[in-house]
Each structure stands twice: as structure tokens, then as C-alpha cells.
Design a protein around this motif. Sequence first.
Motif, PDB file in Angstrom:
ATOM      1  N   VAL A  27     -29.018   5.012  21.949  1.00 38.24           N
ATOM      2  CA  VAL A  27     -27.877   5.922  21.920  1.00 38.24           C
ATOM      3  C   VAL A  27     -28.210   7.153  21.082  1.00 38.24           C
ATOM      4  O   VAL A  27     -29.107   7.126  20.242  1.00 38.24           O
ATOM      5  N   ILE A  28     -27.476   8.226  21.329  1.00 39.01           N
ATOM      6  CA  ILE A  28     -27.664   9.447  20.559  1.00 39.01           C
ATOM      7  C   ILE A  28     -26.403   9.720  19.747  1.00 39.01           C
ATOM      8  O   ILE A  28     -25.294   9.406  20.170  1.00 39.01           O
ATOM      9  N   GLY A  29     -26.577  10.285  18.572  1.00 36.88           N
ATOM     10  CA  GLY A  29     -25.434  10.627  17.735  1.00 36.88           C
ATOM     11  C   GLY A  29     -24.758   9.408  17.124  1.00 36.88           C
ATOM     12  O   GLY A  29     -25.249   8.289  17.188  1.00 36.88           O
ATOM     13  N   ASP A  30     -23.613   9.670  16.530  1.00 38.91           N
ATOM     14  CA  ASP A  30     -22.850   8.609  15.877  1.00 38.91           C
ATOM     15  C   ASP A  30     -22.089   7.779  16.899  1.00 38.91           C
ATOM     16  O   ASP A  30     -21.553   8.305  17.859  1.00 38.91           O
ATOM     17  N   VAL A  31     -22.046   6.476  16.671  1.00 38.81           N
ATOM     18  CA  VAL A  31     -21.277   5.552  17.511  1.00 38.81           C
ATOM     19  C   VAL A  31     -20.399   4.710  16.605  1.00 38.81           C
ATOM     20  O   VAL A  31     -20.647   4.595  15.409  1.00 38.81           O
ATOM     21  N   PHE A  32     -19.350   4.121  17.175  1.00 39.06           N
ATOM     22  CA  PHE A  32     -18.471   3.286  16.369  1.00 39.06           C
ATOM     23  C   PHE A  32     -18.097   2.019  17.118  1.00 39.06           C
ATOM     24  O   PHE A  32     -18.175   1.942  18.336  1.00 39.06           O
ATOM     25  N   LEU A  33     -17.689   1.034  16.346  1.00 37.13           N
ATOM     26  CA  LEU A  33     -17.221  -0.247  16.860  1.00 37.13           C
ATOM     27  C   LEU A  33     -16.052  -0.675  15.983  1.00 37.13           C
ATOM     28  O   LEU A  33     -16.219  -0.863  14.775  1.00 37.13           O
ATOM     29  N   LYS A  34     -14.882  -0.763  16.582  1.00 36.25           N
ATOM     30  CA  LYS A  34     -13.686  -1.211  15.865  1.00 36.25           C
ATOM     31  C   LYS A  34     -13.172  -2.454  16.551  1.00 36.25           C
ATOM     32  O   LYS A  34     -12.918  -2.442  17.754  1.00 36.25           O
ATOM     33  N   ILE A  35     -13.047  -3.535  15.802  1.00 37.75           N
ATOM     34  CA  ILE A  35     -12.590  -4.805  16.368  1.00 37.75           C
ATOM     35  C   ILE A  35     -11.311  -5.227  15.657  1.00 37.75           C
ATOM     36  O   ILE A  35     -11.265  -5.279  14.427  1.00 37.75           O
ATOM     37  N   SER A  36     -10.289  -5.522  16.440  1.00 37.57           N
ATOM     38  CA  SER A  36      -9.033  -5.965  15.849  1.00 37.57           C
ATOM     39  C   SER A  36      -9.012  -7.487  15.744  1.00 37.57           C
ATOM     40  O   SER A  36      -9.621  -8.186  16.544  1.00 37.57           O
ATOM     41  N   GLY A  37      -8.330  -7.981  14.724  1.00 40.80           N
ATOM     42  CA  GLY A  37      -8.170  -9.419  14.560  1.00 40.80           C
ATOM     43  C   GLY A  37      -9.244 -10.111  13.753  1.00 40.80           C
ATOM     44  O   GLY A  37      -9.344 -11.330  13.771  1.00 40.80           O
ATOM     45  N   ILE A  38     -10.078  -9.343  13.044  1.00 44.71           N
ATOM     46  CA  ILE A  38     -11.110  -9.961  12.207  1.00 44.71           C
ATOM     47  C   ILE A  38     -10.903  -9.530  10.752  1.00 44.71           C
ATOM     48  O   ILE A  38     -10.308  -8.489  10.477  1.00 44.71           O
ATOM     49  N   ARG A  39     -11.401 -10.347   9.838  1.00 43.38           N
ATOM     50  CA  ARG A  39     -11.247 -10.037   8.416  1.00 43.38           C
ATOM     51  C   ARG A  39     -12.236  -8.976   7.952  1.00 43.38           C
ATOM     52  O   ARG A  39     -11.880  -8.067   7.236  1.00 43.38           O
ATOM     53  N   LYS A  40     -13.499  -9.107   8.341  1.00 38.08           N
ATOM     54  CA  LYS A  40     -14.533  -8.172   7.904  1.00 38.08           C
ATOM     55  C   LYS A  40     -14.903  -7.251   9.060  1.00 38.08           C
ATOM     56  O   LYS A  40     -15.191  -7.722  10.157  1.00 38.08           O
ATOM     57  N   LYS A  41     -14.911  -5.957   8.807  1.00 35.26           N
ATOM     58  CA  LYS A  41     -15.307  -5.048   9.881  1.00 35.26           C
ATOM     59  C   LYS A  41     -16.806  -5.182  10.140  1.00 35.26           C
ATOM     60  O   LYS A  41     -17.570  -5.564   9.246  1.00 35.26           O
ATOM     61  N   PRO A  42     -17.251  -4.889  11.367  1.00 39.34           N
ATOM     62  CA  PRO A  42     -18.685  -5.014  11.696  1.00 39.34           C
ATOM     63  C   PRO A  42     -19.527  -4.099  10.808  1.00 39.34           C
ATOM     64  O   PRO A  42     -19.133  -2.969  10.513  1.00 39.34           O
ATOM     65  N   GLU A  43     -20.653  -4.604  10.385  1.00 37.45           N
ATOM     66  CA  GLU A  43     -21.547  -3.849   9.513  1.00 37.45           C
ATOM     67  C   GLU A  43     -22.686  -3.270  10.346  1.00 37.45           C
ATOM     68  O   GLU A  43     -23.312  -3.978  11.120  1.00 37.45           O
ATOM     69  N   TRP A  44     -22.940  -1.969  10.172  1.00 35.63           N
ATOM     70  CA  TRP A  44     -24.053  -1.338  10.880  1.00 35.63           C
ATOM     71  C   TRP A  44     -25.327  -1.610  10.104  1.00 35.63           C
ATOM     72  O   TRP A  44     -25.387  -1.473   8.888  1.00 35.63           O
ATOM     73  N   HIS A  45     -26.376  -2.031  10.812  1.00 34.39           N
ATOM     74  CA  HIS A  45     -27.673  -2.322  10.200  1.00 34.39           C
ATOM     75  C   HIS A  45     -28.650  -1.225  10.601  1.00 34.39           C
ATOM     76  O   HIS A  45     -28.540  -0.643  11.680  1.00 34.39           O
ATOM     77  N   SER A  46     -29.612  -0.935   9.752  1.00 36.51           N
ATOM     78  CA  SER A  46     -30.566   0.150  10.006  1.00 36.51           C
ATOM     79  C   SER A  46     -31.415  -0.079  11.263  1.00 36.51           C
ATOM     80  O   SER A  46     -32.036   0.852  11.765  1.00 36.51           O
ATOM     81  N   THR A  47     -31.433  -1.284  11.791  1.00 35.82           N
ATOM     82  CA  THR A  47     -32.174  -1.564  13.021  1.00 35.82           C
ATOM     83  C   THR A  47     -31.417  -1.090  14.268  1.00 35.82           C
ATOM     84  O   THR A  47     -31.944  -1.142  15.368  1.00 35.82           O
ATOM     85  N   GLY A  48     -30.170  -0.629  14.080  1.00 37.48           N
ATOM     86  CA  GLY A  48     -29.378  -0.145  15.206  1.00 37.48           C
ATOM     87  C   GLY A  48     -28.336  -1.138  15.690  1.00 37.48           C
ATOM     88  O   GLY A  48     -27.570  -0.845  16.598  1.00 37.48           O
ATOM     89  N   TYR A  49     -28.292  -2.304  15.101  1.00 36.03           N
ATOM     90  CA  TYR A  49     -27.325  -3.326  15.488  1.00 36.03           C
ATOM     91  C   TYR A  49     -26.085  -3.250  14.604  1.00 36.03           C
ATOM     92  O   TYR A  49     -26.173  -2.928  13.423  1.00 36.03           O
ATOM     93  N   PHE A  50     -24.933  -3.562  15.188  1.00 32.57           N
ATOM     94  CA  PHE A  50     -23.741  -3.843  14.410  1.00 32.57           C
ATOM     95  C   PHE A  50     -23.716  -5.352  14.239  1.00 32.57           C
ATOM     96  O   PHE A  50     -23.894  -6.085  15.204  1.00 32.57           O
ATOM     97  N   LEU A  51     -23.487  -5.819  13.022  1.00 31.83           N
ATOM     98  CA  LEU A  51     -23.444  -7.254  12.769  1.00 31.83           C
ATOM     99  C   LEU A  51     -22.007  -7.696  12.579  1.00 31.83           C
ATOM    100  O   LEU A  51     -21.300  -7.194  11.704  1.00 31.83           O
ATOM    101  N   LEU A  52     -21.591  -8.611  13.411  1.00 32.80           N
ATOM    102  CA  LEU A  52     -20.268  -9.204  13.319  1.00 32.80           C
ATOM    103  C   LEU A  52     -20.439 -10.492  12.517  1.00 32.80           C
ATOM    104  O   LEU A  52     -21.152 -11.394  12.943  1.00 32.80           O
ATOM    105  N   VAL A  53     -19.816 -10.549  11.334  1.00 35.32           N
ATOM    106  CA  VAL A  53     -20.018 -11.699  10.456  1.00 35.32           C
ATOM    107  C   VAL A  53     -18.724 -12.455  10.214  1.00 35.32           C
ATOM    108  O   VAL A  53     -17.643 -11.871  10.184  1.00 35.32           O
ATOM    109  N   ASP A  54     -18.872 -13.750  10.045  1.00 30.15           N
ATOM    110  CA  ASP A  54     -17.770 -14.648   9.695  1.00 30.15           C
ATOM    111  C   ASP A  54     -16.548 -14.532  10.609  1.00 30.15           C
ATOM    112  O   ASP A  54     -15.411 -14.653  10.164  1.00 30.15           O
ATOM    113  N   ALA A  55     -16.772 -14.310  11.887  1.00 30.23           N
ATOM    114  CA  ALA A  55     -15.662 -14.241  12.848  1.00 30.23           C
ATOM    115  C   ALA A  55     -15.447 -15.627  13.457  1.00 30.23           C
ATOM    116  O   ALA A  55     -16.399 -16.309  13.811  1.00 30.23           O
ATOM    117  N   ALA A  56     -14.201 -16.017  13.558  1.00 31.77           N
ATOM    118  CA  ALA A  56     -13.875 -17.304  14.169  1.00 31.77           C
ATOM    119  C   ALA A  56     -14.076 -17.227  15.673  1.00 31.77           C
ATOM    120  O   ALA A  56     -14.117 -16.138  16.253  1.00 31.77           O
TER     121      ALA A  56
END
Length: 106
Positions: A27-56
Motif C-alpha cells: 500500500v502507499i501512504g497512510d492506512v487505518f484500521l478501526k475495529i468496533s467491539g474490542i478492548r485494545k485497538k489494533p497495533e501497527w507493526h513496522s513490518t506493515g502488519y496491524f496486530l489484533l491482540v487479545d480479541a475474543a
Amino acid sequence: MIFLEKIKTKITAAILFKDELSPDKSVIGDVFLKISGIRKKPEWHSTGYFLLVDAAEGEYMAAVGGRFYKEESIIIDASSLTPTLPVGSKPSSPKIPLVEINLTRK
């Protein structure tokens, strides 16, 4: 005092955005990921992945997009994810679920 050994975080999924028009699918430029219904928002990692943690387990409504991409709504089903992405470089490394999302340019 909190001992770090007692803190446990589970990576529910690694989320990767792809651009079908880009030669290397990145992808080019800034991207975002917003998920409703989770306690911790997804964390962007320098490898280009968003990490979704501790989601039921369950389905989550997510908004994805970016500076050069249309905002879209998608559903991520955390209960049906299959671990495919190796965490380390060894063949015996543990695996986590990978979710690939194709973004649409504006």
C-alpha cells in the motif's frame, strides 16, 4: 510490583493491507484500521502488519481505508481464523492467523 513474566498477550490475528494496482502489492501512504467491539485497538507493526491482540472469538465490524484508498466496512470473523503466518524463521515456529485485505484506490 508487576512481573513481566506474568503478563500474557495473545495475538489474535495479523492483518495485512494489499494494493492490487501496486506491482509488489504494498500500500502507499497512510492506512487505518478501526475495529468496533474490542478492548485494545489494533497495533501497527513496522513490518506493515496491524496486530489484533487479545480479541475474543466472534465477528467484528471494521472500517479500513487510507489517504489514497476508499473507506470500506468489512467483517473480521475471529472465530474462523486459521494460523498460517509463521512468527519466526524456523519451520517449527508457532503460527498466527493472517488476514489479507485488498484496498480500493480512490
